[in-house]
Design a protein around this motif. Structure first.
Motif, short mmCIF file in Angstrom:
data_model
loop_
_atom_site.label_atom_id
_atom_site.label_comp_id
_atom_site.label_asym_id
_atom_site.label_seq_id
_atom_site.Cartn_x
_atom_site.Cartn_y
_atom_site.Cartn_z
N PRO A 23 36.06 34.04 -19.47
CA PRO A 23 35.12 32.88 -19.30
C PRO A 23 34.77 32.33 -17.79
O PRO A 23 33.46 31.76 -17.70
CB PRO A 23 35.85 31.80 -20.10
N THR A 24 35.47 32.37 -16.93
CA THR A 24 35.06 31.87 -15.74
C THR A 24 34.13 32.85 -15.12
O THR A 24 33.27 32.07 -14.31
CB THR A 24 36.27 32.04 -14.63
N LEU A 25 34.05 34.12 -15.19
CA LEU A 25 32.88 34.63 -14.92
C LEU A 25 31.57 34.63 -15.30
O LEU A 25 30.51 34.73 -14.77
CB LEU A 25 33.26 36.30 -15.01
N VAL A 26 31.66 34.24 -16.79
CA VAL A 26 30.66 33.81 -17.48
C VAL A 26 30.05 32.35 -16.79
O VAL A 26 28.94 32.16 -16.78
CB VAL A 26 30.73 33.62 -19.03
N ALA A 27 31.07 31.52 -16.55
CA ALA A 27 30.45 30.35 -15.78
C ALA A 27 29.94 30.48 -14.62
O ALA A 27 29.12 29.60 -14.20
CB ALA A 27 31.93 29.38 -15.67
N ILE A 28 30.53 31.39 -13.85
CA ILE A 28 29.93 31.59 -12.50
C ILE A 28 28.60 32.12 -12.46
O ILE A 28 27.34 31.78 -11.97
CB ILE A 28 30.97 32.67 -11.61
N ALA A 29 28.36 33.19 -13.49
CA ALA A 29 26.83 33.57 -13.77
C ALA A 29 25.96 32.85 -14.05
O ALA A 29 24.78 32.81 -13.54
CB ALA A 29 27.28 34.61 -14.80
N GLU A 30 26.36 31.74 -15.09
CA GLU A 30 25.57 30.69 -15.49
C GLU A 30 25.23 29.86 -14.13
O GLU A 30 24.02 29.27 -14.02
CB GLU A 30 26.18 29.86 -16.46
#
Length: 312
Positions: free
Chosen positions: A195-202
């Motif tokens: 989920p952290t990687l998704v948040a960084i991409a966002e």
């Protein structure tokens, strides 16, 4: 318990076989080769072993041939089914194991705790062998430096027996519990990382959409509460579109997060954030992007794949 032993590598006089020399396995095996411990290796994709073939011996003809005479066998494969196939399938490692003194298995792959215990049970039932699950964290660059973090599950004596290898491939290896506990900790780590990687991409996409040079985001946020090694490594790669060197694939992370969600649910622990993150990865995988680097996540937020996202 962390690796602190001064035991000599000579305790592995019959040497180590390494099965799975992909993005993570190749640098790990190379370190073992340079330390004089690697006696043989094998990979399901021969085109990925050039770094080893250039440095030393040729790849073994089969998993059984690689395992022949080895005192310890390392696996670094995609998942539990892959380990089972290479271990117990036609020409599998089991056919090369010394039945009188079966090698210790150190499985660096990421699979489910249940799969690990089933693999270990089958190995013990067939030849009386021992198994240590030892999934890793840190990425290929840290693997090349011997700076991985390893989560081990199994018996303390097997953990001690594996220390000559663990010292070479990691900066910290801990015995976190019984067999399967290493996989549990690794999957918990993926419940944080995915989920952290998704948040960084966002965040990278949002900054770009608002006229900010996203390449500066990791520097601007360095040292703050939003900072992390994931931001510094993957945030930069996302902002710059960097895909080399390869660090991991979307399909592999989806496999891990699916395993993590199922592990938690089977124990009665809900994972709403993990489940949503899994769907984000699944979108790109279903679009044929499973082999792409993790920085492709940023495309979910720039309009190219947004219409495929599940409704909030």
């Amino acid at each position: 318990m962390s690796v602190q032993s001064n035991a000599s590598e000579n305790s592995l006089q019959r040497g180590v076989a390494f099965i799975g020399t992909g993005i993570m396995g190749a640098p790990m095996a190379l370190r073992l080769l340079r330390a004089g411990l690697l006696r043989a290796y094998w990979n399901r994709r021969p085109n990925r072993v050039s770094v080893l073939s250039e440095a030393g011996p040729k790849m073994a003809s089969s998993p059984a041939a690689a395992a022949d005479g080895a005192q310890l066998i390392c696996f670094c494969l995609t998942d539990g089914p892959a380990v089972h196939d290479v271990m117990f399938g036609p020409n599998g490692c089991i056919n090369g194991c010394d039945i009188g003194a079966p090698p210790l298995i150190v499985d660096f792959s990421t699979s489910s705790p249940l799969e690990t215990r089933q693999l270990a049970d089958e190995y013990r039932a067939r030849v009386g062998g021992k198994w240590l699950d030892a999934p890793v964290s840190g990425g290929a660059a840290r693997a090349a430096k011997g700076d991985l973090i390893v989560f081990c599950g199994g018996e303390s004596r097997d953990f001690e027996a594996a220390q000559p290898v663990l010292r070479i491939v990691s900066s910290r290896a801990s015995l976190v519990g019984d067999l399967g506990a290493g996989q549990t900790i690794k999957l918990c780590a993926q419940l944080i990382a995915a989920p952290t990687l998704v948040a960084i991409a966002e965040a990278i996409a949002a900054a770009t959409a608002n006229g900010i040079d996203a390449r500066k985001i990791p520097d601007f946020l360095a040292g703050g509460l939003a900072d992390s090694p994931l931001l510094q490594l993957f945030g930069r790669r996302m902002a710059e579109g960097q895909i080399e060197p390869r660090l991991g694939a979307l399909a592999t992370m989806l496999k891990d997060i699916d395993l993590a969600v199922e592990m938690a649910r089977s124990a009665g622990s809900p994972t709403p954030l993990g489940a949503v993150a899994a769907q984000m990865y699944r979108v790109l995988v279903k679009l044929g992007r499973g082999g792409d680097e993790l920085n492709a996540l940023v495309e979910l937020f720039d309009g190219r794949a947004y219409e495929h996202l599940p409704s909030p």
